[in-house]
Design an enzyme around this catalytic site. Structure first.
Site, short mmCIF file in Angstrom:
data_model
loop_
_atom_site.label_atom_id
_atom_site.label_comp_id
_atom_site.label_asym_id
_atom_site.label_seq_id
_atom_site.Cartn_x
_atom_site.Cartn_y
_atom_site.Cartn_z
N LYS A 186 37.51 44.72 54.44
CA LYS A 186 36.91 46.03 54.27
C LYS A 186 36.44 46.59 55.61
O LYS A 186 37.26 46.88 56.46
CB LYS A 186 35.78 45.94 53.23
CG LYS A 186 36.16 45.14 51.97
CD LYS A 186 37.24 45.80 51.14
CE LYS A 186 37.79 44.92 50.04
NZ LYS A 186 36.81 44.39 49.10
N TYR A 192 30.87 43.01 41.98
CA TYR A 192 32.30 42.94 42.22
C TYR A 192 32.98 42.15 41.09
O TYR A 192 32.60 41.01 40.80
CB TYR A 192 32.55 42.29 43.59
CG TYR A 192 33.99 42.36 43.99
CD1 TYR A 192 34.58 43.57 44.32
CD2 TYR A 192 34.77 41.21 44.05
CE1 TYR A 192 35.91 43.65 44.68
CE2 TYR A 192 36.11 41.28 44.41
CZ TYR A 192 36.67 42.49 44.72
OH TYR A 192 38.00 42.56 45.07
N ASP A 240 26.64 38.44 49.07
CA ASP A 240 27.86 39.18 49.39
C ASP A 240 27.41 40.46 50.08
O ASP A 240 26.87 41.37 49.45
CB ASP A 240 28.66 39.48 48.12
CG ASP A 240 29.96 40.24 48.40
OD1 ASP A 240 30.06 40.86 49.48
OD2 ASP A 240 30.86 40.21 47.53
N ARG A 273 45.43 23.89 59.62
CA ARG A 273 44.74 23.93 58.33
C ARG A 273 43.46 23.08 58.36
O ARG A 273 42.47 23.43 57.72
CB ARG A 273 45.65 23.47 57.19
CG ARG A 273 44.93 23.48 55.83
CD ARG A 273 45.85 23.28 54.65
NE ARG A 273 46.65 22.08 54.74
CZ ARG A 273 46.20 20.83 54.55
NH1 ARG A 273 44.94 20.62 54.25
NH2 ARG A 273 47.01 19.80 54.67
#
Ligand SMILES: *Cc1c(COP(=O)(O)O)cnc(C)c1O
Length: 368
Positions: A191, A95, A166, A43
């Site tokens: 995507k 979006y 984006d 992490r």
């Protein structure tokens, strides 16, 4: 490898493989480990499988990349790097989850938010002057509209405002925002990069080492860490992305042209069409028009519902960017629940004549 002299379609295949040492695997192996001898913990320091994916995207974008659990985690991380009460200029259309993230952060007093039509370059420049962050989405969801990234970035070069793009609909093949001077290029790798509708992943690229460091810190702090399997799958998907995007956007243009000529269709939104308002700008700074398009029908919401119910090859589903073509009804204006005839399609890699026959049949089918 001198990746800067290679085409992006070659870089997508070769980047992120590590040194070509005798006996080493061609593909970075899937490393399923949360901790490592010594002191590293995934992490905090990352895992070799994320790093391979980050190296590949960073090489394509021309910056350093940080991977996240999802596209929206990547967006959230950029917002988290802002100072308290930062002034953010966001898109008036785009979006939905990005817009709700910004408006919820604004309601909570974390940021102040101004919304602007980012296709209006003059209005965008006025709003961005003196702001801390300008958020752009190009092409935008769901109208596939084009913001003049090149002109906006050039005009704001001497302003302190940072620019985040984006770039999900474009992929790193069709536009590289960092080259224009944007500070952050963000993707939902769920995507086109992953390309097979089988993973959630996000990634942010930047040229600024301190920003990359901050993003890694936010990732560790929020726990928005990518999965090892997802990173490995996304890198595997990236290898065929040039082929997939090339095939899909070739079909998208054909479908857009045929839809425009169909009497039931009142509007087609696709920058590849010469009459589209974004055509000139997209032709100037993008390397292709992409595989997303939307269209509207004279018959209104009811006809749109029938068309979506009558397709057999297209799949009725949200999301985008996979090898399978998807069809989905969208609201014409973000936030509006008024019934609209807007239909968005994500063009996949099927035979284009099969796709067209499917759409045409659904458009022309007698309704009850
Ligand atoms: C899907 C998408 C996102 C969010 O990505 P997730 O991976 O679903 O979190 C952000 N922006 C655009 C344009 C998208 O299509």
């Amino acid at each position: 490898m001198a990746e800067d002299r290679l085409h992006t379609s070659t870089v997508a295949i070769h980047a992120g493989r590590g040194p070509r040492s005798h006996g080493a695997p061609l593909n970075p192996p899937l490393s399923l480990s949360s901790n490592f001898y010594g002191s590293d913990y995934a992490r905090e320091q990352g895992s070799p499988t994320w790093v391979a994916f980050e190296e590949a995207i960073g090489t394509l974008e021309g910056g350093m990349s940080v991977a996240f659990a999802s596209g929206i985690a990547a967006t959230t991380a950029i917002i988290e790097t802002l100072p308290a009460r930062a002034r953010v200029v966001g898109p008036a259309a785009g979006y939905a989850w990005t817009r709700s993230l910004l408006s919820e952060r604004a309601s909570a007093g974390r940021i102040t938010l101004d919304e602007v039509d980012t296709c209006d370059t003059e209005a965008t420049l006025r709003a961005a002057t003196g702001a801390d962050l300008l958020w752009l989405e190009n092409p935008s969801n769901p109208l596939v509209a084009i913001a003049e990234l090149d002109r906006i970035c050039a005009a704001l070069r001497d302003e302190p405002v940072r620019i985040a793009v984006d770039s999900t609909f474009a992929t790193p093949l069709l536009q590289r925002p960092l080259e224009f001077g944007a500070d952050f290029a963000m993707h939902s790798a769920s995507k086109f990069i992953g390309g097979h509708s089988d993973l959630l992943l996000g990634v942010v690229s930047t040229r600024d080492r301190a920003s990359a460091q901050k993003l890694r810190h936010v990732r560790a702090q929020l726990g928005a860490t990518p999965g090892a399997l997802e990173s490995w799958l996304a890198l595997r998907g990236l290898r065929t992305m040039p082929l997939r995007v090339e095939a899909a956007q070739r079909s998208a243009l054909i479908l857009a042209q045929r839809l425009s000529a169909h009497p039931a269709v009142s509007a087609v939104h696709y920058a590849g069409l010469p009459e589209d308002p974004g055509h000139e700008a997209a032709s100037r700074f993008m390397d292709g028009y992409g595989a997303m398009l939307s269209f509207e029908l004279h018959g209104g919401a009811e006809h749109a519902e029938d068309v979506c119910a009558n397709v057999r090859v297209f799949i009725n589903a949200k999301s985008l960017g996979g090898v399978e073509s998807l069809i989905d009804r969208r609201a014409r204006h973000s936030g509006s629940s008024a019934p609209s005839s807007l239909i968005r399609i994500s063009v996949g890699c099927e035979n284009v004549e099969d796709l067209w026959n499917d759409l045409r049949t659904a458009l022309e089918k007698e309704t009850k």
